[in-house]
Design an enzyme around this catalytic site. Structure first.
Site, PDB file in Angstrom:
ATOM      1  N   ASN A 180       9.988   6.590   0.331  1.00 21.09           N
ATOM      2  CA  ASN A 180       9.267   7.206  -0.783  1.00 21.09           C
ATOM      3  C   ASN A 180       8.869   6.046  -1.870  1.00 21.09           C
ATOM      4  O   ASN A 180       9.833   5.304  -2.001  1.00 21.09           O
ATOM      5  CB  ASN A 180       9.978   8.189  -1.183  1.00 21.09           C
ATOM      6  CG  ASN A 180       9.373   9.348  -2.142  1.00 21.09           C
ATOM      7  OD1 ASN A 180       9.041   8.820  -3.361  1.00 21.09           O
ATOM      8  ND2 ASN A 180       9.297  10.533  -1.908  1.00 21.09           N
ATOM      9  N   ASP A 237      -1.998  12.250  -3.666  1.00 27.27           N
ATOM     10  CA  ASP A 237      -1.702  13.971  -3.799  1.00 27.27           C
ATOM     11  C   ASP A 237      -1.918  13.957  -5.291  1.00 27.27           C
ATOM     12  O   ASP A 237      -1.371  13.221  -6.263  1.00 27.27           O
ATOM     13  CB  ASP A 237      -0.366  14.358  -3.397  1.00 27.27           C
ATOM     14  CG  ASP A 237      -0.279  15.978  -3.552  1.00 27.27           C
ATOM     15  OD1 ASP A 237      -1.070  16.421  -4.416  1.00 27.27           O
ATOM     16  OD2 ASP A 237       0.335  16.438  -2.609  1.00 27.27           O
ATOM     17  N   THR A 294     -10.684   4.149   3.420  1.00 29.48           N
ATOM     18  CA  THR A 294      -9.754   4.934   4.102  1.00 29.48           C
ATOM     19  C   THR A 294     -10.432   6.077   4.958  1.00 29.48           C
ATOM     20  O   THR A 294     -11.519   6.191   4.954  1.00 29.48           O
ATOM     21  CB  THR A 294      -8.617   5.461   3.109  1.00 29.48           C
ATOM     22  OG1 THR A 294      -9.270   6.589   2.505  1.00 29.48           O
ATOM     23  CG2 THR A 294      -8.211   4.561   2.018  1.00 29.48           C
ATOM     24  N   TYR A 342      -9.694   9.087   4.835  1.00 34.51           N
ATOM     25  CA  TYR A 342     -10.434  10.435   3.790  1.00 34.51           C
ATOM     26  C   TYR A 342     -11.553   9.716   2.960  1.00 34.51           C
ATOM     27  O   TYR A 342     -12.538  10.671   2.896  1.00 34.51           O
ATOM     28  CB  TYR A 342      -9.289  10.525   2.865  1.00 34.51           C
ATOM     29  CG  TYR A 342      -8.195  11.448   3.519  1.00 34.51           C
ATOM     30  CD1 TYR A 342      -8.290  12.717   3.831  1.00 34.51           C
ATOM     31  CD2 TYR A 342      -6.837  10.991   3.376  1.00 34.51           C
ATOM     32  CE1 TYR A 342      -7.279  13.457   4.442  1.00 34.51           C
ATOM     33  CE2 TYR A 342      -5.840  11.710   3.908  1.00 34.51           C
ATOM     34  CZ  TYR A 342      -6.114  12.967   4.363  1.00 34.51           C
ATOM     35  OH  TYR A 342      -4.890  13.821   5.030  1.00 34.51           O
ATOM     36  N   GLU A 343     -11.662   8.672   2.826  1.00 34.80           N
ATOM     37  CA  GLU A 343     -12.855   8.155   1.746  1.00 34.80           C
ATOM     38  C   GLU A 343     -13.897   7.952   2.852  1.00 34.80           C
ATOM     39  O   GLU A 343     -15.111   8.420   2.179  1.00 34.80           O
ATOM     40  CB  GLU A 343     -12.523   6.734   1.177  1.00 34.80           C
ATOM     41  CG  GLU A 343     -13.649   6.126   0.532  1.00 34.80           C
ATOM     42  CD  GLU A 343     -13.073   4.628  -0.165  1.00 34.80           C
ATOM     43  OE1 GLU A 343     -13.759   4.109  -0.867  1.00 34.80           O
ATOM     44  OE2 GLU A 343     -12.055   4.324   0.507  1.00 34.80           O
ATOM     45  N   GLU A 400       0.857  -1.249  -0.121  1.00 40.33           N
ATOM     46  CA  GLU A 400      -0.002   0.070  -0.160  1.00 40.33           C
ATOM     47  C   GLU A 400       0.977   1.137  -0.107  1.00 40.33           C
ATOM     48  O   GLU A 400       1.696   1.290   0.929  1.00 40.33           O
ATOM     49  CB  GLU A 400      -0.826   0.186   1.270  1.00 40.33           C
ATOM     50  CG  GLU A 400      -1.818   1.349   1.256  1.00 40.33           C
ATOM     51  CD  GLU A 400      -2.869   1.262   2.790  1.00 40.33           C
ATOM     52  OE1 GLU A 400      -3.489   2.283   2.743  1.00 40.33           O
ATOM     53  OE2 GLU A 400      -2.568   0.260   3.458  1.00 40.33           O
ATOM     54  N   GLU A 445       4.791   4.418   3.970  1.00 42.57           N
ATOM     55  CA  GLU A 445       4.277   6.031   4.247  1.00 42.57           C
ATOM     56  C   GLU A 445       5.527   6.804   4.670  1.00 42.57           C
ATOM     57  O   GLU A 445       6.266   6.368   5.696  1.00 42.57           O
ATOM     58  CB  GLU A 445       3.241   5.797   5.713  1.00 42.57           C
ATOM     59  CG  GLU A 445       2.889   6.978   6.169  1.00 42.57           C
ATOM     60  CD  GLU A 445       2.077   8.108   5.022  1.00 42.57           C
ATOM     61  OE1 GLU A 445       2.842   9.190   4.877  1.00 42.57           O
ATOM     62  OE2 GLU A 445       1.079   7.580   4.559  1.00 42.57           O
ATOM     63  N   ASP A 497     -10.524  10.568  -4.856  1.00 39.93           N
ATOM     64  CA  ASP A 497     -12.041  11.427  -4.950  1.00 39.93           C
ATOM     65  C   ASP A 497     -11.640  12.746  -6.358  1.00 39.93           C
ATOM     66  O   ASP A 497     -12.644  13.395  -6.243  1.00 39.93           O
ATOM     67  CB  ASP A 497     -12.142  12.290  -3.734  1.00 39.93           C
ATOM     68  CG  ASP A 497     -10.800  13.410  -3.323  1.00 39.93           C
ATOM     69  OD1 ASP A 497      -9.891  12.910  -3.458  1.00 39.93           O
ATOM     70  OD2 ASP A 497     -11.277  14.500  -3.057  1.00 39.93           O
TER      71      ASP A 497
END
Length: 229
Positions: free
Chosen positions: A96, A118, A190, A192-193, A44, A69, A154
């Site tokens: 990264n 992003d 997630t 955010y989702e 992920e 992450e 999104d």
């Protein structure tokens, strides 16, 4: 938006140290030794606070998940979530995405998740998008034949651009939708989702499956360095 610095970050990271791989290069080609019974290895990119990571790992305990992450203040929350659930099939890397082949050997990964990355909306920053061709070529170096990318966002312009970009680098698309939850919540969300869903924001999703592909003879754009990120 930058994440607020976590209090006592280092002690909290240390309490979850068993879940963090501090030398991922040493595991290149040997990830499955961490969990020999795993039927798949999935990566992920940008796990954030780890809601998706923890819930997906709990639902599929026979899969080894490696969450990448680069923001420690987010990763510590994700690790704490997984530790609290007693999950043994998750590991974390502070890194990264542009050096992924340093961590994973050719064909070692079965699936890559890219959730709400992003969008880098300006044209001059397009090469920073995780669905840009230069990143796709990196994913090809670690995915097995027939391996997949599961992508959610999104951001409608990013999604439309990605639908055009991804097939150009040896992937076929399926399960393409501009409103994943139109008829009710689908799959694991997630953090955010979940917020976007509550606000009624459409979620875009696709699955990209790697197929045989020969790179055209043209100069490749350089990936941004970690410093440039």
């Amino acid at each position: 938006m930058r994440m607020r610095k976590k209090k006592n970050l280092l002690p909290r990271m240390e309490r979850c140290a068993a879940l963090q791989i501090k030398d991922p290069i040493a595991h290149r080609g040997h990830w499955r030794e961490l969990m020999p019974e795993a039927r798949e290895l999935r990566v992920e990119l940008g796990c954030g606070k780890g809601r998706f990571t923890a819930l997906t790992a709990a639902a599929e305990p026979d899969v080894l998940f490696v969450a990448v992450e680069m923001v420690p203040d987010a990763m510590v929350v994700a690790m704490e979530r997984c530790a609290a659930e007693g999950l043994r099939n998750v590991r974390f890397i502070d890194a990264n995405a542009n050096i992924l082949p340093e961590f994973f050997a050719l064909g070692e990964v079965d699936r890559i998740y890219i959730n709400f990355c992003d969008p880098w909306p300006t044209k001059r920053h397009a090469k920073r998008r995780l669905t840009h061709g230069n990143f796709l070529k990196l994913y090809r170096k670690v995915l097995r034949d027939g391996g997949q990318i599961h992508f959610k966002t999104d951001n409608a312009p990013l999604f439309a651009w990605s639908v055009e970009e991804i097939p150009r680098f040896g992937f076929t698309l399926s399960e393409v939708t501009d409103d994943l939850h139109a008829n009710g919540a689908v799959g694991v969300m997630t953090d955010y989702e979940a917020k976007f869903h509550e606000l009624g924001t459409p979620i875009h999703r696709l699955v990209a499956t790697m197929v045989d592909w020969e790179e055209p003879e043209e100069a490749a754009e350089a990936l941004p360095s970690a410093e440039e990120e």
